[in-house]
Structure formats: C-alpha cells, structure tokens
Scaffold this active site. Structure first.
Site, PDB file in Angstrom:
ATOM      1  N   ARG A 175      24.463   2.245 -43.510  1.00 21.67           N
ATOM      2  CA  ARG A 175      23.890   0.883 -43.575  1.00 21.67           C
ATOM      3  C   ARG A 175      22.738   0.903 -44.568  1.00 21.67           C
ATOM      4  O   ARG A 175      21.605   1.179 -44.205  1.00 21.67           O
ATOM      5  CB  ARG A 175      23.426   0.449 -42.185  1.00 21.67           C
ATOM      6  CG  ARG A 175      22.819  -0.968 -42.154  1.00 21.67           C
ATOM      7  CD  ARG A 175      22.459  -1.325 -40.716  1.00 21.67           C
ATOM      8  NE  ARG A 175      21.929  -2.665 -40.593  1.00 21.67           N
ATOM      9  CZ  ARG A 175      20.636  -2.966 -40.777  1.00 21.67           C
ATOM     10  NH1 ARG A 175      19.761  -2.036 -41.079  1.00 21.67           N
ATOM     11  NH2 ARG A 175      20.234  -4.199 -40.644  1.00 21.67           N
ATOM     12  N   SER A 222      29.386  -7.377 -34.578  1.00 20.46           N
ATOM     13  CA  SER A 222      28.218  -7.625 -33.733  1.00 20.46           C
ATOM     14  C   SER A 222      28.453  -8.898 -32.924  1.00 20.46           C
ATOM     15  O   SER A 222      28.943  -9.887 -33.461  1.00 20.46           O
ATOM     16  CB  SER A 222      26.959  -7.831 -34.590  1.00 20.46           C
ATOM     17  OG  SER A 222      26.731  -6.693 -35.384  1.00 20.46           O
ATOM     18  N   LYS A 254      15.204  -3.811 -37.978  1.00 18.70           N
ATOM     19  CA  LYS A 254      16.000  -4.951 -38.484  1.00 18.70           C
ATOM     20  C   LYS A 254      15.122  -6.187 -38.473  1.00 18.70           C
ATOM     21  O   LYS A 254      14.824  -6.751 -37.413  1.00 18.70           O
ATOM     22  CB  LYS A 254      17.242  -5.162 -37.608  1.00 18.70           C
ATOM     23  CG  LYS A 254      18.211  -6.218 -38.138  1.00 18.70           C
ATOM     24  CD  LYS A 254      19.506  -6.133 -37.316  1.00 18.70           C
ATOM     25  CE  LYS A 254      20.374  -7.372 -37.322  1.00 18.70           C
ATOM     26  NZ  LYS A 254      20.902  -7.845 -38.534  1.00 18.70           N
TER      27      LYS A 254
HETATM   28  N1  3NM Z   1      21.390  -4.232 -35.445  1.00 18.72           N
HETATM   29  P1  3NM Z   1      16.665   0.973 -34.041  1.00 18.72           P
HETATM   30  S1  3NM Z   1      19.362  -3.975 -33.956  1.00 18.72           S
HETATM   31  C1  3NM Z   1      21.039  -2.542 -37.236  1.00 18.72           C
HETATM   32  O1  3NM Z   1      20.788  -6.238 -32.588  1.00 18.72           O
HETATM   33  C2  3NM Z   1      20.631  -3.225 -36.003  1.00 18.72           C
HETATM   34  O2  3NM Z   1      22.539  -6.204 -33.867  1.00 18.72           O
HETATM   35  C3  3NM Z   1      20.829  -4.716 -34.348  1.00 18.72           C
HETATM   36  O3  3NM Z   1      17.602   0.221 -35.102  1.00 18.72           O
HETATM   37  C4  3NM Z   1      21.421  -5.803 -33.543  1.00 18.72           C
HETATM   38  O4  3NM Z   1      17.524   1.926 -33.296  1.00 18.72           O
HETATM   39  C5  3NM Z   1      19.472  -2.960 -35.287  1.00 18.72           C
HETATM   40  O5  3NM Z   1      15.655   1.673 -34.912  1.00 18.72           O
HETATM   41  C6  3NM Z   1      18.446  -1.925 -35.619  1.00 18.72           C
HETATM   42  O6  3NM Z   1      16.043  -0.090 -33.196  1.00 18.72           O
HETATM   43  C7  3NM Z   1      18.568  -0.715 -34.733  1.00 18.72           C
END
Ligand code: 3NM
Length: 221
Positions: A46, A118, A147
C-alpha cells in the site's frame, strides 16, 4: 482447483501486514523479511500518503517485495491498483469504497486472484460480496495513526454485526490494532488482523509480528 477458496483466504487473513515505504523508517525489504520470520500470513503493498513513491520507483519496490513474498510462500496483495497487481503477478487486489468499482476489478483480475474490499456496514458488505469479494477488510477497529481519511472508529462491534447479519466470508479487522486488542477483534468474529504501524513501525518487527501471531492463534478453537 481454485487457489483462493474460502479456507485458503481465511488462513491468509490471520496476520495481515499492510505496508508502503512511508510506513517504516527501515528498509521495507528488511521489514517484510522480519515480519515473515515473525509469522505474518499475507502482505499488502500500500504505497500511499505523503512522500509515497511514484512511477518506476514504486513499481520496482512492488516487484522486490513481491519477490520476497514468493520466496516465502506468503500471498502478496496490491492496494488499489489493478494494473500494478497484474504487472507484478500479485495474488490479489484490495479496494476501498472510494477506489475502483469492485465488480470491475473482479472482471479485470479474473477468478484466479483474490479480491478484498473494505466495508463499514452490512449494506457495503453485501454489495462487496455481490461484486465478487473473497474477503472484507473492516475498520477502523480503533483510532489509527496511519490513514488520514479513515472512517469514524467502528470498533469490533461492527464485525459482530456483520456476522449476526449472516455474512460468512473471511473478515480481517483493521485500524489501530495491537497485540493487546487482537483478542477483542477475533472474539467479535474476525478471521485475523490487518496491521500497519504496530508491525512496520516496531523497533523489533519480527517480535511484533510473532506477538500478533500468538494472539490470533490463542483465539482459535
Ligand atoms: N485502512 P494501523 S485503517 C489502511 O479502516 C487502513 O479501512 C483502514 O494502520 C480502514 O495498523 C488503516 O497503523 C490503517 O492503524 C491501519
């Protein structure tokens, strides 16, 4: 036999590392190798956010990370870029609700590659399944540093809601998950946890991945 039957997808969801070059201060290749040594079960490339690589540099990094995954038998998924996924012979593509239409992605990649979508609600989940999704990414479970345009925090309860609505497809929770919160995400009905910062940003990547692997396995029957 279809390579991505539900059982194979479910197994791949357990410890799902998401990473691009902006998510680590270390060499992404080394982070991926360490994470594989620690027990991740899938890798998603990503390359997004401020400072993300573009053009040839992005393609080259994708090819290198793909090769590491191939060497270790770890499925390699590309986030939101069907052409890149096809070019590097990825095992699949993941799209968000604001990305390419899932049904068009399925048509482009055929049945041999995994499609992840998603989803934040029962409605989005049903539409994703109609479009041919093999699994759902559901989040954010918790506040995330990774994000900028993340949806409002939904918590593990949304996974339980999807299961209660009869959604049986593999689900991976995402967003702010740590080894300590993994049990709650699994208990809600997820098949695994998708993680950026708690693995890619860890001082000891291998140990962090191993902690997630232990937490996920501790929750399996
Ligand atoms: N998508 P971390 S949260 C890429 O809610 C991504 O769909 C999300 O990173 C969603 O583990 C997210 O550092 C970031 O929180 C996840």
């Amino acid at each position: 036999m279809h390579p991505w039957n539900a059982e194979a997808v479910q197994r791949a969801m357990q410890v799902y590392l998401v990473m691009g070059s902006v998510n680590t201060k270390q060499d992404p290749m080394e982070v991926l190798r360490q994470a594989i040594a620690g027990g991740i079960t899938l890798f998603q490339f990503r390359e997004k956010g401020t400072g993300a690589l573009v053009g040839e540099a992005r393609i080259t990094l994708a090819m290198r990370l793909r090769e590491v995954c191939s060497q270790h038998g770890v499925p390699f998924i590309v986030n939101d870029d069907v052409e890149l996924a096809v070019a590097v012979e990825a095992d699949g593509v993941h799209v968000g609700q604001d990305d390419a239409d899932a049904a068009l992605v399925r048509a482009r990649i055929g049945d041999g590659r995994m499609l992840g979508v998603s989803a934040h609600s029962v409605d989005e989940a049903r539409r994703a399944l109609q479009a041919g999704a093999n699994y759902l990414g559901v989040g954010p479970m918790y506040p995330t540093p990774s994000k900028a345009d993340a949806h409002a925090v939904l918590g593990p309860a949304v996974v339980a809601e999807l299961r209660a609505a009869g959604i049986a497809v593999p689900i991976v929770g995402i967003g702010g998950i740590t080894p300590d919160t993994t049990a709650a995400v699994m208990a809600a009905g997820a098949d695994g946890v998708a993680v950026i910062s708690a693995i890619a940003g860890a001082a000891n990547v291998c140990a962090a991945a191993a902690q997630f692997a232990a937490a996920v396995r501790g929750m399996q029957a």
